[in-house]
Write a protein that holds these residues in place. Structure first.
Motif, PDB file in Angstrom:
ATOM      1  N   ALA A   7       0.811  -1.213   0.000  1.00 50.65           N
ATOM      2  CA  ALA A   7       0.000   0.000   0.000  1.00 50.65           C
ATOM      3  C   ALA A   7       0.840   1.257   0.000  1.00 50.65           C
ATOM      4  N   SER A   8       1.984   1.264   0.721  1.00 48.88           N
ATOM      5  CA  SER A   8       2.714   2.512   0.881  1.00 48.88           C
ATOM      6  C   SER A   8       4.197   2.264   1.086  1.00 48.88           C
ATOM      7  N   CYS A   9       4.997   3.162   0.526  1.00 45.08           N
ATOM      8  CA  CYS A   9       6.436   3.190   0.746  1.00 45.08           C
ATOM      9  C   CYS A   9       6.774   4.629   1.114  1.00 45.08           C
ATOM     10  N   ARG A  10       7.573   4.825   2.176  1.00 41.89           N
ATOM     11  CA  ARG A  10       7.879   6.177   2.644  1.00 41.89           C
ATOM     12  C   ARG A  10       9.372   6.459   2.555  1.00 41.89           C
ATOM     13  N   SER A  29      -1.059   1.744  -4.814  1.00 45.82           N
ATOM     14  CA  SER A  29       0.139   1.978  -4.015  1.00 45.82           C
ATOM     15  C   SER A  29       0.458   3.466  -3.965  1.00 45.82           C
ATOM     16  N   GLU A  30       1.294   3.838  -2.986  1.00 50.79           N
ATOM     17  CA  GLU A  30       1.659   5.232  -2.795  1.00 50.79           C
ATOM     18  C   GLU A  30       3.125   5.314  -2.397  1.00 50.79           C
ATOM     19  N   GLU A  32       5.358   7.937  -0.594  1.00 50.96           N
ATOM     20  CA  GLU A  32       5.165   9.130   0.231  1.00 50.96           C
ATOM     21  C   GLU A  32       6.540   9.661   0.632  1.00 50.96           C
ATOM     22  N   HIS A  52       2.975  11.025  -3.172  1.00 54.27           N
ATOM     23  CA  HIS A  52       2.420  11.924  -2.159  1.00 54.27           C
ATOM     24  C   HIS A  52       3.549  12.751  -1.560  1.00 54.27           C
TER      25      HIS A  52
END
Length: 199
Positions: A7-10, A29-30, A32, A52
């Motif tokens: 869902a997300s990688c920061r 997916s995002e 960020e 994002h």
């Protein structure tokens, strides 16, 4: 190459996406970013996911950078690289959203297209937050000059406009007025652009 899975990688540390690099953000997916990030012209971003810009981030896409992902700005998005100056272009080939905490920074050095930054969005642009205009050369303007800053199918408006004063133009204390205008695109679809006019 960076491929976002899940869902997300920061990203919390400073980063630079160089020309020729490949970043894939799949649907759902995002990626960020939370820090200082440079995106060179020629860095490839693709996929149906979201980039994002978090509220703590400063992102500098270089002149003529093209992003083939949805972009959501909740932080500071500065058109043109750190040293590009006015006249930079940012091409967004999917949707652009700016949230209430986001700021879009535009440099303006004159009324010619090569003298001011602009964002060209192929899809929808949903606007909120702040538009910050940095006027660099007051001698370059005439009353009535206008500049197209965002070209997109625009929804919403900027909540705050910063940098409206341009100093003395034609013997008058001039400022930039931001307005939204319906235009007709080549494909005859309704399109709304964001302009600044010297008043």
């Amino acid at each position: 190459a960076l491929s976002v899975s899940g869902a997300s990688c920061r990203i919390y540390s400073h980063a630079r996406f160089r020309a020729g690099s490949n970043t894939t953000i799949p649907n759902g997916s995002e990626l960020e970013v939370h820090s200082l990030v440079f995106i060179d012209n020629g860095a490839n971003f693709n996929g149906a996911g979201d980039l994002h810009v978090a509220s703590t981030a400063n992102v500098f896409p270089g002149d003529d950078a093209t992003l083939d992902v949805n972009v959501r700005n909740s932080g500071d998005l500065r058109v043109g690289g750190l040293f590009d100056g006015a006249g930079a272009r940012l091409f967004l080939n999917d949707d652009f959203e700016q949230t209430s905490t986001g700021t879009l920074h535009i440099d303006i050095a004159g009324p010619s297209a090569s003298e001011y930054d602009r964002v060209v969005v192929d899809e929808d642009a949903t606007l909120a937050g702040t538009l910050d205009m940095n006027s660099q050369d007051t001698s370059a303007y005439d009353i009535g000059d206008r500049m197209k800053l965002v070209n997109a199918a625009v929804n919403g408006t900027f909540e705050t406009i910063a940098g409206l004063s341009v100093g003395v133009v034609d013997g008058l204390n001039a400022s930039l007025a931001v307005y939204y205008e319906d235009t007709v695109a080549v494909n005859f679809a309704d399109n709304t652009a964001v302009y600044a006019r010297v008043t």
